[in-house]
Design a protein around this motif. Structure first.
Motif, PDB file in Angstrom:
ATOM      1  N   GLU A  84      22.690  11.446  58.344  1.00 48.27           N
ATOM      2  CA  GLU A  84      22.866  12.189  59.594  1.00 48.27           C
ATOM      3  C   GLU A  84      24.144  11.744  60.314  1.00 48.27           C
ATOM      4  N   VAL A  85      24.383  10.442  60.310  1.00 46.46           N
ATOM      5  CA  VAL A  85      25.615   9.915  60.906  1.00 46.46           C
ATOM      6  C   VAL A  85      26.825  10.450  60.155  1.00 46.46           C
ATOM      7  N   TYR A  86      26.730  10.465  58.833  1.00 56.65           N
ATOM      8  CA  TYR A  86      27.847  10.957  58.021  1.00 56.65           C
ATOM      9  C   TYR A  86      28.183  12.408  58.351  1.00 56.65           C
ATOM     10  N   GLU A  87      27.165  13.250  58.481  1.00 62.44           N
ATOM     11  CA  GLU A  87      27.409  14.656  58.811  1.00 62.44           C
ATOM     12  C   GLU A  87      28.100  14.793  60.163  1.00 62.44           C
ATOM     13  N   ALA A  88      27.720  13.934  61.102  1.00 60.60           N
ATOM     14  CA  ALA A  88      28.356  13.947  62.423  1.00 60.60           C
ATOM     15  C   ALA A  88      29.815  13.501  62.333  1.00 60.60           C
ATOM     16  N   VAL A  89      30.082  12.483  61.520  1.00 61.57           N
ATOM     17  CA  VAL A  89      31.453  11.996  61.355  1.00 61.57           C
ATOM     18  C   VAL A  89      32.319  13.046  60.662  1.00 61.57           C
ATOM     19  N   LYS A  90      31.748  13.764  59.693  1.00 66.24           N
ATOM     20  CA  LYS A  90      32.487  14.815  58.987  1.00 66.24           C
ATOM     21  C   LYS A  90      32.981  15.895  59.945  1.00 66.24           C
ATOM     22  N   GLU A  91      32.282  16.092  61.043  1.00 62.77           N
ATOM     23  CA  GLU A  91      32.689  17.102  62.022  1.00 62.77           C
ATOM     24  C   GLU A  91      34.008  16.740  62.707  1.00 62.77           C
ATOM     25  N   VAL A  92      34.299  15.435  62.789  1.00 63.22           N
ATOM     26  CA  VAL A  92      35.549  15.010  63.442  1.00 63.22           C
ATOM     27  C   VAL A  92      36.599  14.522  62.442  1.00 63.22           C
ATOM     28  N   CYS A  93      36.163  14.286  61.190  1.00 60.63           N
ATOM     29  CA  CYS A  93      37.112  13.845  60.150  1.00 60.63           C
ATOM     30  C   CYS A  93      36.622  14.315  58.785  1.00 60.63           C
ATOM     31  N   GLU A  94      37.235  15.358  58.260  1.00 62.26           N
ATOM     32  CA  GLU A  94      36.790  15.954  57.000  1.00 62.26           C
ATOM     33  C   GLU A  94      37.005  15.045  55.801  1.00 62.26           C
ATOM     34  N   THR A  95      37.911  14.081  55.908  1.00 60.97           N
ATOM     35  CA  THR A  95      38.218  13.214  54.764  1.00 60.97           C
ATOM     36  C   THR A  95      37.294  12.001  54.667  1.00 60.97           C
ATOM     37  N   ALA A  96      36.331  11.889  55.576  1.00 60.23           N
ATOM     38  CA  ALA A  96      35.391  10.762  55.536  1.00 60.23           C
ATOM     39  C   ALA A  96      34.580  10.789  54.246  1.00 60.23           C
ATOM     40  N   VAL A  97      34.342   9.614  53.681  1.00 61.49           N
ATOM     41  CA  VAL A  97      33.585   9.483  52.430  1.00 61.49           C
ATOM     42  C   VAL A  97      32.333   8.662  52.701  1.00 61.49           C
ATOM     43  N   TYR A  98      31.203   9.117  52.157  1.00 58.27           N
ATOM     44  CA  TYR A  98      29.935   8.401  52.357  1.00 58.27           C
ATOM     45  C   TYR A  98      29.523   7.678  51.087  1.00 58.27           C
ATOM     46  N   HIS A  99      29.267   6.389  51.211  1.00 61.96           N
ATOM     47  CA  HIS A  99      28.792   5.566  50.100  1.00 61.96           C
ATOM     48  C   HIS A  99      27.296   5.339  50.338  1.00 61.96           C
ATOM     49  N   LYS A 100      26.486   6.139  49.667  1.00 60.93           N
ATOM     50  CA  LYS A 100      25.060   6.235  49.986  1.00 60.93           C
ATOM     51  C   LYS A 100      24.330   4.902  49.833  1.00 60.93           C
ATOM     52  N   LEU A 101      24.497   4.235  48.702  1.00 55.15           N
ATOM     53  CA  LEU A 101      23.785   2.972  48.476  1.00 55.15           C
ATOM     54  C   LEU A 101      24.191   1.910  49.488  1.00 55.15           C
ATOM     55  N   ALA A 102      25.476   1.863  49.791  1.00 56.50           N
ATOM     56  CA  ALA A 102      25.993   0.849  50.719  1.00 56.50           C
ATOM     57  C   ALA A 102      25.743   1.217  52.172  1.00 56.50           C
ATOM     58  N   ARG A 103      25.411   2.478  52.431  1.00 59.52           N
ATOM     59  CA  ARG A 103      25.257   3.004  53.791  1.00 59.52           C
ATOM     60  C   ARG A 103      26.541   2.799  54.604  1.00 59.52           C
ATOM     61  N   ILE A 104      27.653   3.106  53.962  1.00 60.30           N
ATOM     62  CA  ILE A 104      28.968   2.911  54.578  1.00 60.30           C
ATOM     63  C   ILE A 104      29.750   4.218  54.561  1.00 60.30           C
ATOM     64  N   ILE A 105      30.477   4.467  55.643  1.00 56.21           N
ATOM     65  CA  ILE A 105      31.420   5.583  55.717  1.00 56.21           C
ATOM     66  C   ILE A 105      32.825   4.996  55.749  1.00 56.21           C
ATOM     67  N   THR A 106      33.707   5.530  54.903  1.00 52.41           N
ATOM     68  CA  THR A 106      35.093   5.080  54.908  1.00 52.41           C
ATOM     69  C   THR A 106      36.029   6.251  55.172  1.00 52.41           C
ATOM     70  N   ILE A 107      37.069   5.969  55.922  1.00 52.28           N
ATOM     71  CA  ILE A 107      38.156   6.923  56.152  1.00 52.28           C
ATOM     72  C   ILE A 107      39.432   6.191  55.755  1.00 52.28           C
ATOM     73  N   GLU A 108      40.060   6.666  54.696  1.00 55.89           N
ATOM     74  CA  GLU A 108      41.232   5.974  54.162  1.00 55.89           C
ATOM     75  C   GLU A 108      42.458   6.876  54.285  1.00 55.89           C
ATOM     76  N   ARG A 109      43.398   6.463  55.109  1.00 53.01           N
ATOM     77  CA  ARG A 109      44.626   7.237  55.305  1.00 53.01           C
ATOM     78  C   ARG A 109      45.868   6.466  54.860  1.00 53.01           C
ATOM     79  N   LYS A 110      45.660   5.207  54.478  1.00 51.67           N
ATOM     80  CA  LYS A 110      46.774   4.392  54.004  1.00 51.67           C
ATOM     81  C   LYS A 110      46.287   3.516  52.850  1.00 51.67           C
ATOM     82  N   LYS A 111      46.968   3.578  51.717  1.00 48.08           N
ATOM     83  CA  LYS A 111      46.609   2.777  50.555  1.00 48.08           C
ATOM     84  C   LYS A 111      47.012   1.321  50.783  1.00 48.08           C
ATOM     85  N   ILE A 112      46.133   0.416  50.363  1.00 46.10           N
ATOM     86  CA  ILE A 112      46.398  -1.010  50.486  1.00 46.10           C
ATOM     87  C   ILE A 112      46.730  -1.566  49.104  1.00 46.10           C
TER      88      ILE A 112
END
Length: 246
Positions: A84-112
């Motif tokens: 549910e949080v992921y769907e809400a985040v997608k509304e403000v950032c389409e590039t957000a990625v959800y890692h289901k097992l980890a329960r983590i959302i990442t937004i990556e705009r710069k490669k490290i």
């Protein structure tokens, strides 16, 4: 310092007034958005940007925080996020990625740039994988190579020995286990690298939701073992990243 220099240059070039520059300077350390204080300078101080802990926060508050961080942060990590949080985040950032097992959302705009060394994440059983994935995804997001070695607990210790090369080759090892938490001690006795032990709340009644594993890890006779809080995969991934990049 670079931001301050840029502001001064803009004032000198007439692109900003002194008043506008002063207003911008006030927001450099952090920005108070009412429901939160966004720490924009954490990456400058600590090397990593502020992380959003989602559990317990209202959806609209998380959206607001993400929107503000997107104005200055290159990459954003949000932990303990449900679908549910992921769907809400997608509304403000389409590039957000959800890692289901980890329960983590990442937004990556710069490669490290990744270091040559890597982190091993080891679990006692498959039930420990969600916590291990929180550690692994966190470490990867922070710019590390991660080797996953799952389900090699002491109940079938030959599985651990069969994967020892992948474990000992790491610069730092995260050992994730519930039940009696013996994995961290065994790994600690076999390697010459720091071991970050993560007790999980997996186990039968007398495991006391991870307290048994926590106490066993704290009482480990193996040197070089440090212990995180119960189920704190994020903390382990963060600390392992700091060690790996020293």
């Amino acid at each position: 310092m670079q931001e301050i220099k840029s502001l001064l240059e803009h004032v000198q070039e007439g692109k900003l007034s002194v008043e506008e520059a002063m207003a911008a300077l006030k927001e450099l350390p952090y920005k108070d958005i009412g429901i939160a204080k966004i720490d924009h300078h954490r990456e400058l101080r600590n090397g990593y940007p502020e992380v959003i802990y989602c559990e317990g926060k209202q959806l609209e508050h998380i959206q607001y925080i993400i929107e503000e961080m997107l104005k200055k942060s290159n990459n954003i990590l949000a932990t303990r996020a449900n679908p549910e949080v992921y769907e809400a985040v997608k509304e403000v950032c389409e590039t957000a990625v959800y890692h289901k097992l980890a329960r983590i959302i990442t937004i990556e705009r710069k490669k490290i740039q990744l270091p040559k060394t890597y982190i091993s994440v080891v679990t006692g059983g498959t039930s420990d994988i969600p916590v291990a994935e929180e550690a692994a995804v966190t470490a990867e997001f922070l710019g590390n190579r991660v080797e996953r070695v799952y389900d090699v607990g002491v109940a079938g210790i030959h599985r651990l020995f069969g994967n020892l090369e992948r474990i000992t080759g790491a610069r730092v090892i995260i050992a994730v286990a519930g039940m009696e938490g013996a994995l961290a001690s065994v790994v600690g006795g076999l390697v010459d690298k720091p071991v970050l032990a993560v007790p999980t709340s997996i186990g039968y009644g007398a495991s006391f939701n991870g307290l048994s594993a926590l106490l066993c890890m704290l009482n480990s006779c193996a040197s070089g073992v440090s212990v995180m809080n119960i189920d704190n995969g994020f903390g382990a991934g963060y600390m392992a990243s700091m060690i790996n990049k020293l």
